[in-house]
Design a protein around this motif. Structure first.
Motif, PDB file in Angstrom:
ATOM      1  N   GLU A 106      42.693  35.307  39.032  1.00 47.52           N
ATOM      2  CA  GLU A 106      41.253  35.739  38.948  1.00 47.52           C
ATOM      3  C   GLU A 106      40.706  36.353  37.767  1.00 47.52           C
ATOM      4  O   GLU A 106      39.508  36.184  37.592  1.00 47.52           O
ATOM      5  CB  GLU A 106      41.071  36.881  40.298  1.00 47.52           C
ATOM      6  CG  GLU A 106      41.607  36.245  41.635  1.00 47.52           C
ATOM      7  CD  GLU A 106      41.051  34.946  41.893  1.00 47.52           C
ATOM      8  OE1 GLU A 106      39.649  34.876  41.862  1.00 47.52           O
ATOM      9  OE2 GLU A 106      41.645  34.244  42.475  1.00 47.52           O
ATOM     10  N   ALA A 127      42.577  36.649  34.337  1.00 47.71           N
ATOM     11  CA  ALA A 127      43.042  36.287  33.073  1.00 47.71           C
ATOM     12  C   ALA A 127      42.322  34.696  32.345  1.00 47.71           C
ATOM     13  O   ALA A 127      42.121  34.071  33.081  1.00 47.71           O
ATOM     14  CB  ALA A 127      44.521  35.908  32.862  1.00 47.71           C
ATOM     15  N   PRO A 128      41.831  34.829  31.261  1.00 49.18           N
ATOM     16  CA  PRO A 128      41.335  33.657  30.732  1.00 49.18           C
ATOM     17  C   PRO A 128      42.537  32.609  30.773  1.00 49.18           C
ATOM     18  O   PRO A 128      43.830  32.849  30.673  1.00 49.18           O
ATOM     19  CB  PRO A 128      41.081  33.975  29.124  1.00 49.18           C
ATOM     20  CG  PRO A 128      41.392  35.110  28.989  1.00 49.18           C
ATOM     21  CD  PRO A 128      42.043  35.716  30.225  1.00 49.18           C
ATOM     22  N   SER A 129      42.187  31.272  30.844  1.00 48.85           N
ATOM     23  CA  SER A 129      43.279  30.315  31.055  1.00 48.85           C
ATOM     24  C   SER A 129      44.342  30.319  30.016  1.00 48.85           C
ATOM     25  O   SER A 129      45.436  29.966  30.217  1.00 48.85           O
ATOM     26  CB  SER A 129      42.441  28.978  31.300  1.00 48.85           C
ATOM     27  OG  SER A 129      42.215  28.290  29.887  1.00 48.85           O
ATOM     28  N   ARG A 130      44.034  30.692  28.839  1.00 52.35           N
ATOM     29  CA  ARG A 130      44.968  30.417  27.741  1.00 52.35           C
ATOM     30  C   ARG A 130      45.894  31.587  27.870  1.00 52.35           C
ATOM     31  O   ARG A 130      47.018  31.212  27.578  1.00 52.35           O
ATOM     32  CB  ARG A 130      44.320  30.749  26.208  1.00 52.35           C
ATOM     33  CG  ARG A 130      45.158  30.378  25.133  1.00 52.35           C
ATOM     34  CD  ARG A 130      44.351  30.631  23.773  1.00 52.35           C
ATOM     35  NE  ARG A 130      43.350  29.777  23.584  1.00 52.35           N
ATOM     36  CZ  ARG A 130      42.891  29.922  22.229  1.00 52.35           C
ATOM     37  NH1 ARG A 130      42.785  31.226  21.572  1.00 52.35           N
ATOM     38  NH2 ARG A 130      41.598  28.976  21.894  1.00 52.35           N
ATOM     39  N   VAL A 131      45.394  32.612  28.225  1.00 57.90           N
ATOM     40  CA  VAL A 131      46.459  33.575  28.648  1.00 57.90           C
ATOM     41  C   VAL A 131      47.290  33.398  29.535  1.00 57.90           C
ATOM     42  O   VAL A 131      48.477  33.412  29.515  1.00 57.90           O
ATOM     43  CB  VAL A 131      45.702  35.224  29.162  1.00 57.90           C
ATOM     44  CG1 VAL A 131      46.771  36.042  29.380  1.00 57.90           C
ATOM     45  CG2 VAL A 131      45.057  35.592  28.072  1.00 57.90           C
ATOM     46  N   ARG A 132      46.943  32.757  30.925  1.00 58.70           N
ATOM     47  CA  ARG A 132      47.500  32.379  31.947  1.00 58.70           C
ATOM     48  C   ARG A 132      48.645  31.415  31.478  1.00 58.70           C
ATOM     49  O   ARG A 132      49.859  31.402  31.786  1.00 58.70           O
ATOM     50  CB  ARG A 132      46.691  31.729  33.102  1.00 58.70           C
ATOM     51  CG  ARG A 132      47.668  31.394  34.186  1.00 58.70           C
ATOM     52  CD  ARG A 132      46.651  31.052  35.197  1.00 58.70           C
ATOM     53  NE  ARG A 132      45.520  29.736  35.125  1.00 58.70           N
ATOM     54  CZ  ARG A 132      44.235  30.010  35.086  1.00 58.70           C
ATOM     55  NH1 ARG A 132      43.743  30.869  35.674  1.00 58.70           N
ATOM     56  NH2 ARG A 132      43.398  29.026  34.584  1.00 58.70           N
ATOM     57  N   GLU A 133      48.160  30.519  30.480  1.00 59.11           N
ATOM     58  CA  GLU A 133      49.060  29.283  30.262  1.00 59.11           C
ATOM     59  C   GLU A 133      49.960  29.979  29.182  1.00 59.11           C
ATOM     60  O   GLU A 133      51.386  29.419  29.435  1.00 59.11           O
ATOM     61  CB  GLU A 133      48.616  28.169  29.823  1.00 59.11           C
ATOM     62  CG  GLU A 133      47.466  27.351  30.558  1.00 59.11           C
ATOM     63  CD  GLU A 133      48.240  27.055  31.847  1.00 59.11           C
ATOM     64  OE1 GLU A 133      48.978  26.412  31.728  1.00 59.11           O
ATOM     65  OE2 GLU A 133      47.574  27.293  32.933  1.00 59.11           O
ATOM     66  N   ARG A 147      45.199  30.302  43.758  1.00 61.88           N
ATOM     67  CA  ARG A 147      44.413  29.242  43.151  1.00 61.88           C
ATOM     68  C   ARG A 147      43.972  28.177  43.779  1.00 61.88           C
ATOM     69  O   ARG A 147      43.199  27.439  43.704  1.00 61.88           O
ATOM     70  CB  ARG A 147      45.229  28.649  41.884  1.00 61.88           C
ATOM     71  CG  ARG A 147      45.875  29.816  40.797  1.00 61.88           C
ATOM     72  CD  ARG A 147      45.209  29.612  39.719  1.00 61.88           C
ATOM     73  NE  ARG A 147      45.805  28.609  38.890  1.00 61.88           N
ATOM     74  CZ  ARG A 147      45.305  27.905  37.998  1.00 61.88           C
ATOM     75  NH1 ARG A 147      43.837  28.257  37.715  1.00 61.88           N
ATOM     76  NH2 ARG A 147      45.795  26.940  37.404  1.00 61.88           N
ATOM     77  N   ARG A 190      34.362  40.769  40.246  1.00 61.66           N
ATOM     78  CA  ARG A 190      35.816  39.866  40.355  1.00 61.66           C
ATOM     79  C   ARG A 190      36.865  40.681  41.283  1.00 61.66           C
ATOM     80  O   ARG A 190      37.467  40.055  42.114  1.00 61.66           O
ATOM     81  CB  ARG A 190      36.264  39.593  39.037  1.00 61.66           C
ATOM     82  CG  ARG A 190      35.646  38.752  38.237  1.00 61.66           C
ATOM     83  CD  ARG A 190      36.050  38.637  36.700  1.00 61.66           C
ATOM     84  NE  ARG A 190      36.162  39.878  36.014  1.00 61.66           N
ATOM     85  CZ  ARG A 190      36.805  39.822  35.002  1.00 61.66           C
ATOM     86  NH1 ARG A 190      37.262  39.035  34.354  1.00 61.66           N
ATOM     87  NH2 ARG A 190      36.650  41.249  34.614  1.00 61.66           N
ATOM     88  N   TYR A 241      45.700  39.117  38.849  1.00 59.51           N
ATOM     89  CA  TYR A 241      45.418  39.203  37.544  1.00 59.51           C
ATOM     90  C   TYR A 241      45.469  37.673  36.788  1.00 59.51           C
ATOM     91  O   TYR A 241      44.309  37.228  36.374  1.00 59.51           O
ATOM     92  CB  TYR A 241      46.051  40.085  36.472  1.00 59.51           C
ATOM     93  CG  TYR A 241      45.581  39.947  35.216  1.00 59.51           C
ATOM     94  CD1 TYR A 241      44.419  40.615  34.762  1.00 59.51           C
ATOM     95  CD2 TYR A 241      46.263  39.196  34.235  1.00 59.51           C
ATOM     96  CE1 TYR A 241      44.093  40.705  33.576  1.00 59.51           C
ATOM     97  CE2 TYR A 241      45.651  39.077  32.997  1.00 59.51           C
ATOM     98  CZ  TYR A 241      44.832  40.000  32.566  1.00 59.51           C
ATOM     99  OH  TYR A 241      44.510  39.911  31.208  1.00 59.51           O
TER     100      TYR A 241
END
Lengths: 306, 317
Positions: free
Chosen positions: B120, B122-128, B194, B211, B117
């Protein structure tokens, strides 16, 4: 023909649905993991809240749960951490500098690298066994703060080495070459350029290592930490010359996680409250340290543009 | 310029050169002294490994002088501190494996899904935002997780799906260890995912894959080597986990594969013995080193297996 188009549309719809379903599943799993952390902390805070008074920090453990406190435990943790810091940080950083800047490609370097990687995977209790055999009996340090600090130093050494290497590697090659071009020796280059530039990254590693050491329980139980200590080690600082005193190194000790373990193992509910309060204290300490490290790393990433 | 002046100048020049060469030499000495010191520090890693092996083997040697290896490996009872002493490691190994398997059943699916998740979907903001929280989950001391297993998870299981569950059991601690190792599995596998080159994903999207199809059929196989490494890391953590089982699994060594029963693991046994006051050099003292040696060998075995699997699945782009 129309049927085929229908089929394909259906297939696409199906796959899109699955796609969304998985995205949702991922989100749920992630939230579960994060919420568990929050739930755990809230649970501890609620259970221990009634015991988190100033007295709790200034009292010795006691047979009466209401009067018991964590004075000897947090003093012990502080002193053990001091020993760990002094023992692990210089060695860890030196080893990392050697591996990144000096090491030639040969079998000795390979051997060291393999060992660093493997040590990071050795269960922590095995370090306790090593320390029991080596520090406590072979070297005769006994079940003391010194043994405990050294044990945890061994444990965090790989963490510090790996983090320092990463920080050093992040400094671009041309900085090194510029220093050499001006006639600097290797050590001058390291001392005046590499270490200052990678300081933040190294600190991050040191903090993470220390946060891990604070919570370690098993290796210290193995070397024979006591769980009931109703006295403080001799003070490291004295009022008369020579102002420092090393007797505390050989003193018996307890640390916060062991105190918590001791209280968890008791059946009385009152002691469980003490355990929860101690757990909350430990968590706040480790989270603060890790939070600092994460923040530091974020700042470094944002600030430095080579 | 008189000849005297010339000689004087030559002397000065000579002294300057000498001084410089002395300085140069002292600098070189300093440099090599530093290098030797740094090398010695790096060697400490090797020294620690040797010390671990030496201490474990030397103390176990004493143990195996009293206990035949055959009994150690086949006896089904582990009671070194009783008058009727049995030294069969099997119950402890069984306990270790049961808790580890329960932990993996929790951590492998959750950790892998979270990694997929994050990498592949999550938006990068969520990931960070989420990654630091997962890191914090990994930083919580294990003794706190032990409290959690004994006083939250086990009662929860008793009140909901398993009313007959004893207060000490392997299921609760196993689940908690699983939660504990999720961050290890998710962060290492996410890194591997990644690292899969973007153009492979783009190729897959260009063929009309979603995706999820890309994640399942392109990214996962390509990152398999790293994902295996993550699982092995998780297994090592679970095998060596001590405080959670020592607190919540009960400490009687019983030979059972039923996670609903209480049992002791290798690590819990070491803790239990260390809490008592054992004379240095006695058989009880030696037994914890023998147990530790078995733990190290099992962990080593999984790491070697991981190494082999990783080589087998390695894809180079």
């Amino acid at each position: 023909m129309a049927d085929q188009v229908q089929d394909i549309r259906k297939l696409i719809r199906q796959h899109k649905l699955r796609d969304h379903a998985f995205a949702l599943l991922g989100l749920v799993c992630m939230m579960v993991a994060v919420l568990i952390l929050l739930g755990l902390f809230i649970n501890l805070a609620i259970d221990g809240a009634s015991r988190l008074t100033p007295d709790f920090f200034t009292s010795f453990p006691s047979r009466h749960a209401e009067r018991a406190g964590i004075l000897s435990a947090w003093v012990g943790t502080t002193l053990v951490m001091l020993v760990t810091l002094i023992a692990a940080v210089p060695v860890g950083i030196s080893a990392a500098i050697y591996l990144e800047e000096y090491a030639r490609k040969n079998w000795i370097t390979d051997l060291i690298e393999v060992n660093v990687t493997n040590l990071a995977g050795v269960p922590s209790i095995v370090y306790g066994l090593l320390a029991l055999g080596l520090f406590v009996y072979q070297f005769g340090f006994g079940q003391s703060i010194l043994s405990a600090g050294l044990t945890l130093a061994l444990l965090v050494l790989p963490v510090i080495i790996v983090a320092t290497r990463e920080a050093l590697r992040a400094v671009p090659r041309n900085i090194r070459e510029a220093a050499y071009a001006l006639g600097a020796t290797r050590w001058q280059m390291i001392q005046d350029h590499l270490l200052p530039y990678s300081f933040g990254g190294i600190m991050t590693g040191v903090i993470i290592g220390m946060a891990r050491a604070i919570g370690e329980t098993a290796p210290l139980i193995t070397i024979g930490a006591l769980s009931y200590i109703a006295f403080l080690p001799p003070s490291p600082v004295t009022e008369t010359a020579p102002y420092v005193n090393f007797e505390w190194l050989t003193s018996a000790f307890t640390v916060l996680p062991i105190q918590m373990f001791n209280w968890v193992s008791r059946p009385e509910a009152a002691f469980l409250k003490n355990a929860a309060a101690t757990g909350a204290v430990i968590i706040v300490m480790t989270l603060l340290m890790n939070g600092t490290a994460i923040y530091l790393r974020y700042q470094i990433r944002k600030k430095i543009k080579w | 310029m008189t000849s005297l002046e010339i000689t004087q100048k030559a002397v000065i020049l000579d002294q300057g050169l000498k001084l410089r060469s002395i300085r140069k030499r002292s600098r070189r000495v300093k440099e090599s002294a530093i290098e030797i010191f740094l090398f010695a520090s790096a060697l400490s890693a090797v020294a620690i490994t040797f010390a671990i092996v030496y201490v474990l083997v030397a103390e176990s040697f004493g143990f195996f002088e009293h206990v035949p290896i055959f009994d150690f490996l086949t006896d089904t009872q582990w009671t070194p501190l009783f008058s009727d002493a049995h030294y069969g490691i099997l119950p402890l190994v069984a306990g270790t494996f049961v808790t580890t398997i329960v932990a993996l059943l929790v951590a492998v699916p959750l950790g892998t899904i979270i990694a997929l998740y994050l990498s592949e979907f999550a938006p990068s903001r969520v990931r960070e935002t989420v990654k630091p929280f997962l890191e914090l989950l990994a930083a919580v001391p294990t003794v706190v997780f032990g409290y959690f297993a004994l006083l939250v998870v086990t009662p929860l299981l008793q009140h909901t799906i398993m009313p007959g569950l004893p207060g000490f059991n392997m299921l609760g601690p196993g689940i908690v260890i699983g939660i504990m190792i999720i961050p290890y599995i998710s962060s290492v596998s996410e890194d591997a995912m990644r690292a899969v080159p973007m153009h492979m994903r783009e190729g897959s999207y260009a063929m009309g894959a979603t995706r999820f199809q890309t994640a399942r059929l392109v990214v996962t196989p390509a990152a398999l080597s790293g994902i295996v490494a993550a699982y092995i890391l998780g297994i090592s953590r679970a095998l060596g986990e001590t405080m959670v089982v020592a607190i919540a699994a009960g400490q009687q060594p019983t030979l059972t594969l039923n996670p609903m029963e209480p049992a002791a693991t290798i690590t819990a046994y070491i803790v239990q013995v260390s809490l008592g006051d054992l004379p240095h050099g006695g058989i009880g003292y030696q037994s914890i080193f023998a147990a530790g040696l078995v733990l190290v060998l099992i962990t080593l075995g999984f790491n070697i297996l991981g190494h082999v699997l990783r080589k087998r699945f390695r894809e180079i782009y």
